[in-house]
Design a protein around this motif. Structure first.
Motif, PDB file in Angstrom:
ATOM      1  N   THR A 178      45.333  -3.915  22.541  1.00 31.21           N
ATOM      2  CA  THR A 178      44.225  -4.830  22.770  1.00 31.21           C
ATOM      3  C   THR A 178      43.145  -4.152  23.600  1.00 31.21           C
ATOM      4  OG1 THR A 178      45.862  -6.597  22.770  1.00 31.21           O
ATOM      5  CG2 THR A 178      43.660  -7.168  23.541  1.00 31.21           C
ATOM      6  N   ALA A 179      43.566  -3.406  24.633  1.00 30.89           N
ATOM      7  CA  ALA A 179      42.585  -2.717  25.483  1.00 30.89           C
ATOM      8  C   ALA A 179      41.789  -1.710  24.666  1.00 30.89           C
ATOM      9  CB  ALA A 179      43.291  -2.035  26.654  1.00 30.89           C
ATOM     10  N   ALA A 180      42.482  -1.046  23.740  1.00 37.50           N
ATOM     11  CA  ALA A 180      41.793  -0.038  22.938  1.00 37.50           C
ATOM     12  C   ALA A 180      40.800  -0.680  21.971  1.00 37.50           C
ATOM     13  CB  ALA A 180      42.820   0.806  22.167  1.00 37.50           C
ATOM     14  N   VAL A 230      34.726  -3.109  25.978  1.00 31.80           N
ATOM     15  CA  VAL A 230      34.522  -2.942  27.423  1.00 31.80           C
ATOM     16  C   VAL A 230      35.838  -2.897  28.194  1.00 31.80           C
ATOM     17  CG1 VAL A 230      32.244  -4.012  27.411  1.00 31.80           C
ATOM     18  CG2 VAL A 230      34.277  -5.438  27.745  1.00 31.80           C
ATOM     19  N   GLY A 231      36.964  -2.910  27.482  1.00 35.81           N
ATOM     20  CA  GLY A 231      38.256  -2.919  28.168  1.00 35.81           C
ATOM     21  C   GLY A 231      38.867  -4.304  28.134  1.00 35.81           C
ATOM     22  N   LEU A 232      39.978  -4.441  28.810  1.00 34.00           N
ATOM     23  CA  LEU A 232      40.760  -5.669  28.757  1.00 34.00           C
ATOM     24  C   LEU A 232      40.728  -6.364  30.120  1.00 34.00           C
ATOM     25  CD1 LEU A 232      42.926  -7.301  27.064  1.00 34.00           C
ATOM     26  CD2 LEU A 232      44.645  -5.862  28.184  1.00 34.00           C
ATOM     27  N   ALA A 265      40.657  -3.501  32.640  1.00 30.60           N
ATOM     28  CA  ALA A 265      41.416  -2.258  32.483  1.00 30.60           C
ATOM     29  C   ALA A 265      40.900  -1.504  31.263  1.00 30.60           C
ATOM     30  CB  ALA A 265      42.902  -2.568  32.322  1.00 30.60           C
ATOM     31  N   ARG A 266      40.794  -0.195  31.427  1.00 34.13           N
ATOM     32  CA  ARG A 266      40.326   0.628  30.305  1.00 34.13           C
ATOM     33  C   ARG A 266      41.403   1.657  29.980  1.00 34.13           C
ATOM     34  NH1 ARG A 266      39.554   5.565  32.020  1.00 34.13           N
ATOM     35  NH2 ARG A 266      39.209   5.859  34.256  1.00 34.13           N
ATOM     36  N   PRO A 267      41.552   1.984  28.704  1.00 37.78           N
ATOM     37  CA  PRO A 267      42.554   2.997  28.344  1.00 37.78           C
ATOM     38  C   PRO A 267      42.151   4.360  28.896  1.00 37.78           C
ATOM     39  CG  PRO A 267      41.715   1.827  26.396  1.00 37.78           C
ATOM     40  CD  PRO A 267      40.834   1.449  27.533  1.00 37.78           C
ATOM     41  N   VAL A 268      43.111   5.095  29.401  1.00 35.73           N
ATOM     42  CA  VAL A 268      42.863   6.467  29.840  1.00 35.73           C
ATOM     43  C   VAL A 268      42.939   7.355  28.605  1.00 35.73           C
ATOM     44  CG1 VAL A 268      43.683   8.353  31.291  1.00 35.73           C
ATOM     45  CG2 VAL A 268      43.862   5.982  32.095  1.00 35.73           C
TER      46      VAL A 268
END
Lengths: 223, 223
Positions: free
Chosen positions: B80-82, B86-88, B122-125
């Motif tokens: 979902t974050a990906a 703008v992130g989750l 939260a954003r994916p690294v």
């Protein structure tokens, strides 16, 4: 233990209780989920407020196929639940860590754990008799035997207590046990591998008064 | 310790980090929140999916003013974050229970605890170097010293690891300490009252291989 979904002994599996990964760790047996719930008293209660998630630590108790979530009438979850005509959509999660799993590779590090995730709609408990019973089971969930050995709540105290009821209908458990799963080519590496058991325990009770330690408390701290 | 909101040593207080009750238990000092976060490694990660809350137990680590949340690329949160440009939007909560608080009345039963709630996006690294460092700090959060004593992740393993980064900007802590707060008229009741300390501990390590117990592990289980 019959753990096949959709049997009477199991919770029906739904799209959101089916994990996208590590499905072999998921379980739906009522006995499994009840056991995990009964081993704890603190859940993490999630709900949505203004479109954003909120997760709060919350005391709970299980009574049959229902959870009671403890709060104050001033808490946001309780207020929101009271405002919602059909109740509050929640996700309640209970997790126990049983061990640290040290693999020879960073990637395969893990923890052994048991968790239960409950989805549903929580409704405020308004009936005084149900509220009193629910407060007792919450006290006994934290320390079995304690509810019978304290002053019951007064009408005023009950009015200031908010309890939410959540039926156990959409429920899944997830369990990891066992040692590390090292890659075959890593087994010869010179790093310690194995499991470090995590054991929650109690220190010596610190009395506020002069009463002798009751049996139910001695049993708890002695275990 | 300067705990006044809006000072550089504190997180700014926002509407949603201001509790509606027990405000005297809330704190915003960075030092306080960092200490609580550093005492754990398992958080409960909340997010919204199809309008409903989801709360999942998740390993995390703190690096300065950032949390890293550990998952698999197959997990719903990571997917979902990906997908979100703008992130989750997440809420991350860490709770330690320090004691059971037994009052003479059912109503005043409580627990001593320390918790931190983090709101944010939260954003994916995605950067491989950040990902590798983040995986190391997650391993070290569970067992300090371990990251240097295991095989680092391969490129393939890093690709299969999902890590979310969450900046610590909207953060609050909540702490209860001390004994029961009995009503004056209850003090003479013949029920034991006081605190039962809760002390998480470790059992003897269960090795999978023949390597001697490393110092960092002996320190952990000996403490």
């Amino acid at each position: 233990m019959d753990s096949s979904p959709d049997s009477p002994r199991s919770y029906p599996r739904t799209e959101r209780t089916t994990p996208t990964r590590a499905r072999e760790r998921a379980g739906y047996a009522r006995e499994l989920a009840h056991g995990i719930l009964d081993d704890g008293y603190l859940c993490h209660l999630g709900y949505v407020r203004d479109g954003a998630p909120v997760v709060l630590p919350t005391l709970y108790a299980r009574l049959g196929e229902r959870l009671y979530l403890h709060g104050s009438t001033g808490s946001r979850a309780a207020r929101t639940a009271a405002e919602e005509p059909v109740g509050l959509a929640v996700c309640v999660t209970v997790t126990h860590v049983d061990g640290l799993v040290l693999a020879r590779s960073a990637f395969h590090h893990s923890v052994n754990y048991r968790s239960v995730v409950v989805h549903g709609v929580a409704r405020p408990v308004t009936d005084p008799a149900e509220k009193r019973r629910a407060l007792d089971v919450v006290v006994d969930q934290v320390l079995p035997g304690r509810a019978a050995d304290c002053r019951p709540a007064s009408a005023r105290e009950l009015a200031a207590t908010a309890l939410l009821a959540l039926d156990l209908s959409e429920v899944s458990a997830k369990v990891r046990t066992g040692g590390p799963t090292d890659e075959p080519e890593d087994v010869a590496l010179p790093h310690w591998s194995g499991v470090v058991p995590v054991r929650p325990g109690y220190g010596p009770p610190e009395p506020a008064g002069g009463e002798p330690t009751p049996d139910y408390l001695a049993r708890l701290v002695g275990s």
